[in-house]
Design a protein around this motif. Structure first.
Motif, PDB file in Angstrom:
ATOM      1  N   SER A   1      30.143  -8.583 -20.565  1.00 27.94           N
ATOM      2  CA  SER A   1      29.043  -9.079 -19.742  1.00 27.94           C
ATOM      3  C   SER A   1      28.561  -7.976 -18.800  1.00 27.94           C
ATOM      4  O   SER A   1      29.276  -7.011 -18.555  1.00 27.94           O
ATOM      5  CB  SER A   1      29.486 -10.301 -18.946  1.00 27.94           C
ATOM      6  N   LEU A   2      27.360  -8.173 -18.326  1.00 28.44           N
ATOM      7  CA  LEU A   2      26.734  -7.154 -17.485  1.00 28.44           C
ATOM      8  C   LEU A   2      26.148  -7.799 -16.242  1.00 28.44           C
ATOM      9  O   LEU A   2      25.467  -8.829 -16.320  1.00 28.44           O
ATOM     10  CB  LEU A   2      25.614  -6.467 -18.299  1.00 28.44           C
ATOM     11  N   ASP A   3      26.439  -7.188 -15.111  1.00 25.97           N
ATOM     12  CA  ASP A   3      25.850  -7.618 -13.854  1.00 25.97           C
ATOM     13  C   ASP A   3      25.248  -6.351 -13.245  1.00 25.97           C
ATOM     14  O   ASP A   3      25.994  -5.396 -12.974  1.00 25.97           O
ATOM     15  CB  ASP A   3      26.984  -8.180 -12.971  1.00 25.97           C
ATOM     16  N   SER A   4      23.932  -6.315 -13.110  1.00 27.18           N
ATOM     17  CA  SER A   4      23.344  -5.053 -12.667  1.00 27.18           C
ATOM     18  C   SER A   4      22.035  -5.287 -11.922  1.00 27.18           C
ATOM     19  O   SER A   4      21.281  -6.209 -12.232  1.00 27.18           O
ATOM     20  CB  SER A   4      23.078  -4.164 -13.890  1.00 27.18           C
ATOM     21  N   THR A   5      21.782  -4.440 -10.952  1.00 21.31           N
ATOM     22  CA  THR A   5      20.522  -4.483 -10.225  1.00 21.31           C
ATOM     23  C   THR A   5      19.927  -3.079 -10.265  1.00 21.31           C
ATOM     24  O   THR A   5      20.633  -2.106  -9.989  1.00 21.31           O
ATOM     25  CB  THR A   5      20.758  -4.890  -8.747  1.00 21.31           C
ATOM     26  N   LEU A   6      18.641  -3.038 -10.606  1.00 21.96           N
ATOM     27  CA  LEU A   6      17.976  -1.744 -10.731  1.00 21.96           C
ATOM     28  C   LEU A   6      18.093  -0.949  -9.423  1.00 21.96           C
ATOM     29  O   LEU A   6      17.905  -1.494  -8.336  1.00 21.96           O
ATOM     30  CB  LEU A   6      16.497  -1.973 -11.093  1.00 21.96           C
ATOM     31  N   ASN A   7      18.417   0.294  -9.548  1.00 21.21           N
ATOM     32  CA  ASN A   7      18.585   1.232  -8.416  1.00 21.21           C
ATOM     33  C   ASN A   7      19.773   0.937  -7.520  1.00 21.21           C
ATOM     34  O   ASN A   7      19.929   1.550  -6.470  1.00 21.21           O
ATOM     35  CB  ASN A   7      17.315   1.305  -7.550  1.00 21.21           C
ATOM     36  N   GLU A   8      20.594  -0.031  -7.879  1.00 15.49           N
ATOM     37  CA  GLU A   8      21.768  -0.306  -7.037  1.00 15.49           C
ATOM     38  C   GLU A   8      23.076  -0.040  -7.760  1.00 15.49           C
ATOM     39  O   GLU A   8      24.075   0.335  -7.157  1.00 15.49           O
ATOM     40  CB  GLU A   8      21.745  -1.753  -6.537  1.00 15.49           C
ATOM     41  N   GLY A   9      23.077  -0.311  -9.059  1.00 18.57           N
ATOM     42  CA  GLY A   9      24.309  -0.077  -9.821  1.00 18.57           C
ATOM     43  C   GLY A   9      24.592  -1.174 -10.817  1.00 18.57           C
ATOM     44  O   GLY A   9      23.879  -2.176 -10.888  1.00 18.57           O
ATOM     45  N   SER A  10      25.631  -0.967 -11.613  1.00 21.28           N
ATOM     46  CA  SER A  10      25.961  -1.901 -12.693  1.00 21.28           C
ATOM     47  C   SER A  10      27.456  -2.174 -12.728  1.00 21.28           C
ATOM     48  O   SER A  10      28.254  -1.303 -12.378  1.00 21.28           O
ATOM     49  CB  SER A  10      25.584  -1.313 -14.052  1.00 21.28           C
ATOM     50  N   THR A  11      27.785  -3.369 -13.188  1.00 24.57           N
ATOM     51  CA  THR A  11      29.180  -3.680 -13.477  1.00 24.57           C
ATOM     52  C   THR A  11      29.251  -4.251 -14.889  1.00 24.57           C
ATOM     53  O   THR A  11      28.592  -5.253 -15.191  1.00 24.57           O
ATOM     54  CB  THR A  11      29.744  -4.721 -12.485  1.00 24.57           C
ATOM     55  N   PHE A  12      29.997  -3.588 -15.756  1.00 29.99           N
ATOM     56  CA  PHE A  12      30.246  -4.098 -17.106  1.00 29.99           C
ATOM     57  C   PHE A  12      31.654  -4.684 -17.113  1.00 29.99           C
ATOM     58  O   PHE A  12      32.587  -4.041 -16.615  1.00 29.99           O
ATOM     59  CB  PHE A  12      30.165  -2.968 -18.139  1.00 29.99           C
ATOM     60  N   ALA A  13      31.795  -5.902 -17.652  1.00 33.69           N
ATOM     61  CA  ALA A  13      33.119  -6.524 -17.712  1.00 33.69           C
ATOM     62  C   ALA A  13      33.442  -6.929 -19.147  1.00 33.69           C
ATOM     63  O   ALA A  13      32.633  -7.583 -19.811  1.00 33.69           O
ATOM     64  CB  ALA A  13      33.171  -7.749 -16.808  1.00 33.69           C
ATOM     65  N   VAL A  14      34.607  -6.518 -19.620  1.00 31.56           N
ATOM     66  CA  VAL A  14      35.053  -6.897 -20.967  1.00 31.56           C
ATOM     67  C   VAL A  14      36.211  -7.869 -20.816  1.00 31.56           C
ATOM     68  O   VAL A  14      37.144  -7.609 -20.050  1.00 31.56           O
ATOM     69  CB  VAL A  14      35.511  -5.641 -21.749  1.00 31.56           C
ATOM     70  N   ARG A  15      36.112  -8.987 -21.526  1.00 34.54           N
ATOM     71  CA  ARG A  15      37.205  -9.974 -21.491  1.00 34.54           C
ATOM     72  C   ARG A  15      37.914 -10.005 -22.843  1.00 34.54           C
ATOM     73  O   ARG A  15      37.259 -10.170 -23.878  1.00 34.54           O
ATOM     74  CB  ARG A  15      36.664 -11.359 -21.146  1.00 34.54           C
ATOM     75  N   ILE A  16      39.241  -9.837 -22.814  1.00 35.16           N
ATOM     76  CA  ILE A  16      40.054  -9.895 -24.025  1.00 35.16           C
ATOM     77  C   ILE A  16      41.068 -11.021 -23.843  1.00 35.16           C
ATOM     78  O   ILE A  16      41.771 -11.050 -22.820  1.00 35.16           O
ATOM     79  CB  ILE A  16      40.812  -8.551 -24.232  1.00 35.16           C
TER      80      ILE A  16
END
Ligand code: ADP
Length: 255
Positions: free
Chosen positions: A236-251
Motif C-alpha cells: 500500500s502507498l500513503d503519499s502526499t505530493l512534495n511531502e513524502g511517501s510511505t510504502f508498506a508491504v504486508r506479508i
C-alpha cells in the motif's frame, strides 16, 4: 479441459431466469505462460551480447585519444545506454520469475533482510546527503522467499533514495496481528493521489524525464506488488505530493 473461470449474473429478465456465462480460459492461461517464458528467455539471452558490447565499448573508450572528439562524446553515452538496457532486462527477468515461479517459502527473518538492504544502499544515500536508517524490531520471523523479500526491500529503499532530494529515508518492520509489516518512509517528492494506483503498473512512471535521469526502469513497484501478492500479502502507498511517501508491504505471518 479445465474450466478456469465461471461467472454468473442476473440480468433484467423475469424473476427466476438466470444466465450463466462460462468462459474456458485454458487457452488464455497457456498464452500467458508462453508470454512469461518468452520474456524470461529474451531477457536472459540478451545478457551475454550486452556484456560483450559493453566490454568492447569500454576498450574503445580506454583507447580513445583526447583528440578523438566523436569517440569521447559518444562512447560514454553508448555505455550508459547499455547499462540501462541491462537494468531493464534484469528487472524484466525478476518480474517474470516473480510472476511464474511458485513461491519457495522458508523461515526468514524479515528484520535482517531489511537491515541488509539498508546497509547495501547506505553509501548511495550518503552520496545524496540523505539520512538512511533502520528503525524497527530486531527480529521478525515470517515464512517467505528470502531472495524475493530482499528484492522488495532493495526496490523500495532504492526508490525512496532516488525520489528524495533532502531529508531522510526510514525503513522499519513491525508486527500486526496477522501480518509482518515492512515500511519505507521518505521525505521526498511524494506522489499525487491520481497516480497512487498506477505506479504499480509495469513501466508506469509519473514523470518520464525525471525517472529517466534517476535511471529507473518503471518495473520496480510492479515487482514489489507481484511478490507481495504471491506471498498472500499486499502493498500500500500513503503519499502526499512534495511531502513524502510511505510504502508498506504486508506479508502474512506463519503461512
Ligand atoms: P522506476 O524504476 O521508474 O523507479 P518503479 O516501478 O519503481 O519504477 O516506480 C514507478 C514510479 O513511481 C517512479 O517512476 C516514480 O515516478 C514513482 N515513485 C516510486 N517510488 C517513489 C517514491 N518513493 N517517491 C516518489 N515517487 C516514487
Amino acid at each position: 479441459q479445465r474450466i478456469g473461470l465461471a461467472k454468473a449474473w442476473i440480468t433484467g429478465q423475469p424473476p427466476g431466469r438466470v444466465f450463466l456465462s462460462v468462459y474456458d480460459v485454458t487457452d488464455l492461461r497457456r498464452l500467458e505462460t508462453i508470454r512469461k517464458d518468452f520474456v524470461a528467455n529474451v531477457s536472459h539471452e540478451l545478457r551475454t551480447p550486452m556484456t560483450m558490447i559493453r566490454a568492447m565499448a569500454e576498450t574503445l573508450q580506454d583507447e580513445a585519444k583526447p583528440e578523438d572528439e566523436l569517440a569521447n562524446r559518444y562512447l560514454p553515452r553508448i555505455i550508459g545506454e547499455i547499462d540501462r538496457l541491462s537494468m531493464i532486462s534484469h528487472d524484466l527477468l525478476q518480474l517474470s520469475k516473480a510472476e511464474s515461479n511458485p513461491v519457495e517459502k522458508q523461515t526468514c527473518d524479515l528484520a535482517a533482510v531489511v537491515r541488509e538492504a539498508v546497509d547495501h544502499l547506505h553509501e548511495r544515500a550518503v552520496e545524496k546527503g540523505l539520512a538512511l536508517s533502520y528503525e524497527g524490531l530486531p527480529l521478525l520471523v515470517v515464512q517467505a522467499d528470502p531472495t524475493q523479500m530482499s528484492q522488495i526491500a532493495i526496490n523500495l529503499v532504492e526508490n525512496a533514495i532516488n525520489y528524495t532530494t533532502a531529508g531522510s529515508v526510514v525503513a522499519s518492520v513491525r508486527e500486526e496481528p496477522e501480518f509482518a509489516v515492512f515500511e519505507v518512509k521518505d521525505t521526498g517528492l511524494g506522489i499525487a493521489i491520481e497516480h497512487h494506483r498506477r505506479v504499480f503498473e509495469r513501466f508506469y512512471r509519473i514523470d518520464k524525464g525525471r525517472s529517466r535521469t534517476t535511471g529507473g526502469t518503471g518495473l520496480g513497484l510492479s515487482i514489489v506488488k507481484h511478490i507481495a501478492e504471491a506471498h498472500g500479502g499486499s502493498v500500500s502507498l500513503d503519499s502526499t505530493l512534495n511531502e513524502g511517501s510511505t510504502f508498506a508491504v504486508r506479508i502474512p505471518i506463519g503461512e
